[in-house]
Design an enzyme around this catalytic site. Structure first.
Site, PDB file in Angstrom:
ATOM      1  CB  CYS A 117      -0.880  -0.002   1.252  1.00 14.97           C
ATOM      2  SG  CYS A 117      -2.084   1.354   1.300  1.00 14.97           S
ATOM      3  CB  CYS A 124      -1.226   0.545   8.508  1.00 13.76           C
ATOM      4  SG  CYS A 124      -1.669  -0.778   7.366  1.00 13.76           S
TER       5      CYS A 124
HETATM    6  N1  SAH Z   1      -6.690   1.361   3.022  1.00 12.54           N
HETATM    7  C1  SAH Z   1      -8.005   1.083   3.527  1.00 12.54           C
HETATM    8  C2  SAH Z   1      -8.294  -0.380   3.808  1.00 12.54           C
HETATM    9  C3  SAH Z   1      -7.230  -1.197   4.494  1.00 12.54           C
HETATM   10  S1  SAH Z   1      -6.982  -0.984   6.223  1.00 12.54           S
HETATM   11  C4  SAH Z   1      -8.274   1.925   4.779  1.00 12.54           C
HETATM   12  O1  SAH Z   1      -7.335   2.537   5.297  1.00 12.54           O
HETATM   13  O2  SAH Z   1      -9.408   2.000   5.218  1.00 12.54           O
HETATM   14  C5  SAH Z   1      -8.478  -1.486   7.004  1.00 12.54           C
HETATM   15  C6  SAH Z   1      -8.660  -0.890   8.388  1.00 12.54           C
HETATM   16  O3  SAH Z   1      -7.698  -1.439   9.319  1.00 12.54           O
HETATM   17  C7  SAH Z   1      -8.469   0.615   8.408  1.00 12.54           C
HETATM   18  O4  SAH Z   1      -9.477   1.247   9.154  1.00 12.54           O
HETATM   19  C8  SAH Z   1      -7.123   0.740   9.089  1.00 12.54           C
HETATM   20  O5  SAH Z   1      -6.943   1.991   9.648  1.00 12.54           O
HETATM   21  C9  SAH Z   1      -7.161  -0.398  10.093  1.00 12.54           C
HETATM   22  N2  SAH Z   1      -5.836  -0.732  10.636  1.00 12.54           N
HETATM   23  C10 SAH Z   1      -4.641  -0.721  10.003  1.00 12.54           C
HETATM   24  N3  SAH Z   1      -3.649  -1.051  10.858  1.00 12.54           N
HETATM   25  C11 SAH Z   1      -4.225  -1.294  12.061  1.00 12.54           C
HETATM   26  C12 SAH Z   1      -3.725  -1.671  13.359  1.00 12.54           C
HETATM   27  N4  SAH Z   1      -2.433  -1.864  13.576  1.00 12.54           N
HETATM   28  N5  SAH Z   1      -4.635  -1.810  14.343  1.00 12.54           N
HETATM   29  C13 SAH Z   1      -5.963  -1.625  14.140  1.00 12.54           C
HETATM   30  N6  SAH Z   1      -6.484  -1.265  12.954  1.00 12.54           N
HETATM   31  C14 SAH Z   1      -5.640  -1.091  11.918  1.00 12.54           C
END
Ligand code: SAH
Length: 360
Positions: A117, A124
């Site tokens: 990504c 993330c």
């Molecule tokens: N790019 C898109 C979809 C992928 S992430 C987006 O950002 O919505 C899907 C969800 O998981 C998003 O809400 C993101 O913020 C969350 N997410 C990513 N890393 C995370 C983590 N370490 N703990 C909890 N949620 C997380």
């Protein structure tokens, strides 16, 4: 060179068969083998004449090893609650994650829309490695079929919350939604597309969905994560190109175009965005908006020092929003023992992507 067959509907498959010198009913047979039977390669489609299969094998499609277009399972990780994370290998040697999440009568598949990504959200794991490439429609549909096969259950829900930013791959995401509904019999309302927000793409998503699918009934989830621009930019560096007011304005237009309410995701990071003042500011920001807030307690990742908030802090945040008349829910943590955070399994296995576990 043509694309692989997975992702094509009945009439496209009939046309494809005719273009290859076969009768249209061969296309209908292929449809049955692709979607109902879940064929993994043309060899398995024994109803097709052998000479035809051999002719096809000598002219492989573009973007897949085989005309069917399925991936290889590289690794499987199953949590105590049944949550099953698969690492899938593409024809060009990349790997992506997909997760099956079982819950009372439901099976939700969390699919990836890209390998890696480019959005680089700080909390993330996927963002840490950058973008390799966007996925093609067959590679998205394949993830749902892989979960169905491994868990021996029909998926009821699909969420685009795996690796990648779906709004940077709109065409393939919409084509996959069309295929999931038309060819696998899912309901659009059981599908959620999650985005962190990419400037000028939300109206495009609504317009293209109305054009291509006839309606936009899937749920749009927007990863908001902060009640103001300054804090949001700290957590999501790409947010500097998309002011929070513009994002919310685009969400309002999306609601007007589709008639569906928007869901906002809000990751709770201990001490950073989970204080009473943040709940107050969030309620203020969303006042009068047809929406729903989904709170996600942070899943710790190796590269960052963010804190997962205590359950009492999560509960206080939820209650504060409720008291301010915001519709809110808390996402239950599933499969924390199976590298739950998005992109975590792949990062752990990076450099050792030979099949670690070979399922029978
Ligand atoms: N790019 C898109 C979809 C992928 S992430 C987006 O950002 O919505 C899907 C969800 O998981 C998003 O809400 C993101 O913020 C969350 N997410 C990513 N890393 C995370 C983590 N370490 N703990 C909890 N949620 C997380």
């Amino acid at each position: 060179m043509a694309a692989p067959l997975l992702g094509m509907g009945r009439s496209a498959l009939e046309q494809w068969a005719e273009q290859h010198g076969q009768a249209a009913f061969r296309g209908r047979q292929l449809h049955d083998w692709l979607y109902a039977k879940g064929a993994r390669s043309l060899d398995q489609v024994s109803v097709l004449p052998k000479a035809f299969r051999e002719q096809l094998a000598s002219q492989p499609p573009e973007g897949a090893a085989d005309w069917i277009g399925r991936s290889r399972e590289l690794h499987r990780s199953v949590a105590r609650d049944g949550t099953t994370k698969l690492l899938l290998g593409t024809h060009d040697g990349l790997s992506l994650e997909t997760v099956g999440i079982p819950a009372e009568g439901r099976l939700t598949v969390c699919v990836s829309s890209q390998v890696g990504c480019p959005m680089a959200c700080r909390f993330c794991a996927t963002g840490k490695g950058g973008l390799q490439r966007s996925l093609a429609v067959h590679e998205i549909v394949d993830q749902v079929l892989c979960v169905r096969e491994v868990m021996d259950q029909r998926p009821s829900h699909v969420v685009f919350m795996g690796m990648g930013e779906p709004l940077l791959n709109i065409e393939a995401v919409l084509a996959a939604i069309d295929c999931l509904c038309t060819d696998l019999g899912m309901a659009q309302r059981q599908i959620t597309v999650s985005t962190v927000g990419v400037a000028r793409t939300l109206p495009q998503l609504a317009e293209l969905a109305l054009q291509r699918l006839g309606r936009a009934q899937f749920t749009l989830a927007v990863s908001l994560h902060a009640p103001d621009q300054a804090l949001r930019e700290q957590l999501i560096p790409t947010a500097h190109a998309y002011p929070i007011e513009a994002l919310l304005e685009d969400c309002r237009r999306y609601v007007a175009l589709t008639g569906r309410r928007v869901s906002f995701e809000y990751i709770l990071l201990g001490g950073l965005n989970d204080q009473p003042r943040h709940a107050k500011a969030l309620a203020q920001l969303l006042r009068g908006f047809q929406s729903h807030v989904n709170l996600i307690p942070y899943n710790p990742i190796a590269e960052e020092e963010f804190q997962r908030p205590a359950p009492a802090a999560v509960d206080a945040f939820r209650r504060s929003l409720q008291e301010q008349h915001v519709a809110v829910s808390v996402r239950a943590s599933r499969g924390l023992d199976a590298d739950a955070a998005c992109g975590q399994l792949r990062r752990r296995l990076e450099g050792s992507l030979e099949p670690v576990h070979s399922p029978a």
